[in-house]
Write a protein that holds these residues in place. Structure first.
Motif, PDB file in Angstrom:
ATOM      1  N   ASN A  67       0.724  -1.268   0.011  1.00 50.78           N
ATOM      2  CA  ASN A  67       0.021   0.162  -0.123  1.00 50.78           C
ATOM      3  C   ASN A  67       1.044   1.195  -0.015  1.00 50.78           C
ATOM      4  OD1 ASN A  67      -2.425  -1.303  -0.102  1.00 50.78           O
ATOM      5  ND2 ASN A  67      -2.615  -1.459   2.314  1.00 50.78           N
ATOM      6  N   ASP A  68       1.822   1.159   0.987  1.00 49.28           N
ATOM      7  CA  ASP A  68       2.863   2.418   0.824  1.00 49.28           C
ATOM      8  C   ASP A  68       3.433   2.640  -0.551  1.00 49.28           C
ATOM      9  OD1 ASP A  68       2.398   2.746   3.317  1.00 49.28           O
ATOM     10  OD2 ASP A  68       4.106   1.791   4.129  1.00 49.28           O
ATOM     11  N   VAL A  69       3.931   1.390  -1.297  1.00 52.47           N
ATOM     12  CA  VAL A  69       4.498   1.757  -2.573  1.00 52.47           C
ATOM     13  C   VAL A  69       3.532   2.167  -3.410  1.00 52.47           C
ATOM     14  CG1 VAL A  69       5.543   0.303  -4.632  1.00 52.47           C
ATOM     15  CG2 VAL A  69       6.145  -0.228  -2.440  1.00 52.47           C
ATOM     16  N   GLU A  70       2.048   1.757  -3.697  1.00 55.77           N
ATOM     17  CA  GLU A  70       1.117   2.256  -4.551  1.00 55.77           C
ATOM     18  C   GLU A  70       0.965   3.571  -4.290  1.00 55.77           C
ATOM     19  OE1 GLU A  70      -1.738  -0.451  -3.718  1.00 55.77           O
ATOM     20  OE2 GLU A  70      -0.848  -2.219  -4.496  1.00 55.77           O
ATOM     21  N   GLY A  71       1.052   4.383  -2.870  1.00 52.33           N
ATOM     22  CA  GLY A  71       0.618   5.497  -2.629  1.00 52.33           C
ATOM     23  C   GLY A  71       1.743   6.304  -3.263  1.00 52.33           C
ATOM     24  N   CYS A  72       2.858   5.912  -3.516  1.00 54.31           N
ATOM     25  CA  CYS A  72       4.037   6.809  -4.106  1.00 54.31           C
ATOM     26  C   CYS A  72       3.626   7.259  -5.632  1.00 54.31           C
ATOM     27  CB  CYS A  72       5.306   6.161  -4.132  1.00 54.31           C
ATOM     28  SG  CYS A  72       5.821   5.787  -2.631  1.00 54.31           S
ATOM     29  N   LEU A  73       2.468   6.490  -6.323  1.00 52.11           N
ATOM     30  CA  LEU A  73       2.146   6.934  -7.514  1.00 52.11           C
ATOM     31  C   LEU A  73       1.197   8.015  -7.549  1.00 52.11           C
ATOM     32  CD1 LEU A  73       1.389   3.143  -8.551  1.00 52.11           C
ATOM     33  CD2 LEU A  73       3.283   4.616  -9.488  1.00 52.11           C
ATOM     34  N   LYS A  74       1.516   8.781  -8.909  1.00 55.12           N
ATOM     35  CA  LYS A  74       0.541   9.697  -9.245  1.00 55.12           C
ATOM     36  C   LYS A  74      -0.807   9.109  -9.659  1.00 55.12           C
ATOM     37  CE  LYS A  74       4.125  13.077 -10.787  1.00 55.12           C
ATOM     38  NZ  LYS A  74       4.340  13.709 -11.820  1.00 55.12           N
ATOM     39  N   PRO A  75      -1.908   9.626  -9.742  1.00 57.75           N
ATOM     40  CA  PRO A  75      -3.009   9.164 -10.259  1.00 57.75           C
ATOM     41  C   PRO A  75      -2.715   8.724 -11.782  1.00 57.75           C
ATOM     42  CG  PRO A  75      -3.922  11.091  -9.446  1.00 57.75           C
ATOM     43  CD  PRO A  75      -2.266  10.968  -9.474  1.00 57.75           C
TER      44      PRO A  75
END
Length: 216
Positions: A67-75
């Motif tokens: 979840n932390d890794v995915e949160g680093c992404l822009k939309p």
């Protein structure tokens, strides 16, 4: 990546310093020494692509880190998650190859240091079991930030030697080359984990014996 895409900013994160001098790095590339188990909030919503590879054995809470890794992404960004299976499979049936031991000498000795490395990681707090379950069985479709329609997953079997063949001459050359590289890599790799196995309680003589038998 930084050289191939000079218009992009590339940031690498690892537990230890990158063995590259600052003078050799492209201007658009930098490295950060960090433990991603502690979170990645300082990178939230910053990247178009996140490539995370071969970190499973060091992750303490796999779902949280994912979840932390995915949160680093822009939309609309993309995450590419690659990790290994700690098991070996026979090339003809793709069946699991048993671990060799003094009681089961007919098993694969190369499987032994891999098995003990995984076991040592778990004893040290690794959540590798969850990683295997998520990546091999559940997939990434249950992740809250992943688009269900564009999410893809695949397993890749790599030959640990130049024995794999194909009727296509181009593919056959490729398989031979990749197999030779994989054999070279795995022969050095299983010896590289000796310090971890010794710290876990195995004797130097035992782990050397496993590797000697694996190289036969």
């Amino acid at each position: 990546m930084a050289k191939e895409f000079p218009h992009a900013e590339v940031i690498g994160v690892d537990l230890s310093p990158c063995p590259i001098s600052a003078d050799e790095l492209p201007a658009n590339c930098r490295f950060e020494v960090d433990d991603i188990n502690l979170g990645l909030s300082h990178f939230e919503n910053q990247f178009d692509v996140v490539h995370i590879r071969l970190v499973g054995s060091g992750i303490k809470d796999f779902r949280k880190t994912m979840n932390d890794v995915e949160g680093c992404l822009k939309p609309g960004g993309m995450v590419i998650w690659i990790d290994i299976d700690y098991d070996l499979y026979s090339h003809d049936t793709f069946g699991y190859t048993p671990v060799a031991s003094e009681l089961t000498p007919s098993g694969a000795w190369l499987q032994r240091p891999l098995y003990e490395m995984r076991r040592s990681a778990v004893l040290g707090g690794s959540d590798v079991h969850t990683m295997e379950k998520v990546l091999d069985e559940e997939g990434l479709w249950g992740c809250r930030l992943i688009d269900q329609e564009t999410c893809k997953t695949a397993s890749m079997y790599l030959p640990l030697g130049p024995w794999a063949k194909s009727e296509d001459p181009i593919e056959n050359q490729y398989l031979t080359y990749v197999g030779a590289l994989m054999r070279q890599d795995i022969r050095s790799g299983h010896r590289a984990v000796h310090p971890l196995l010794i710290r876990s309680g195995w004797s130097k003589e035992a782990v050397n014996d496993w590797s000697d038998k694996a190289d036969l």
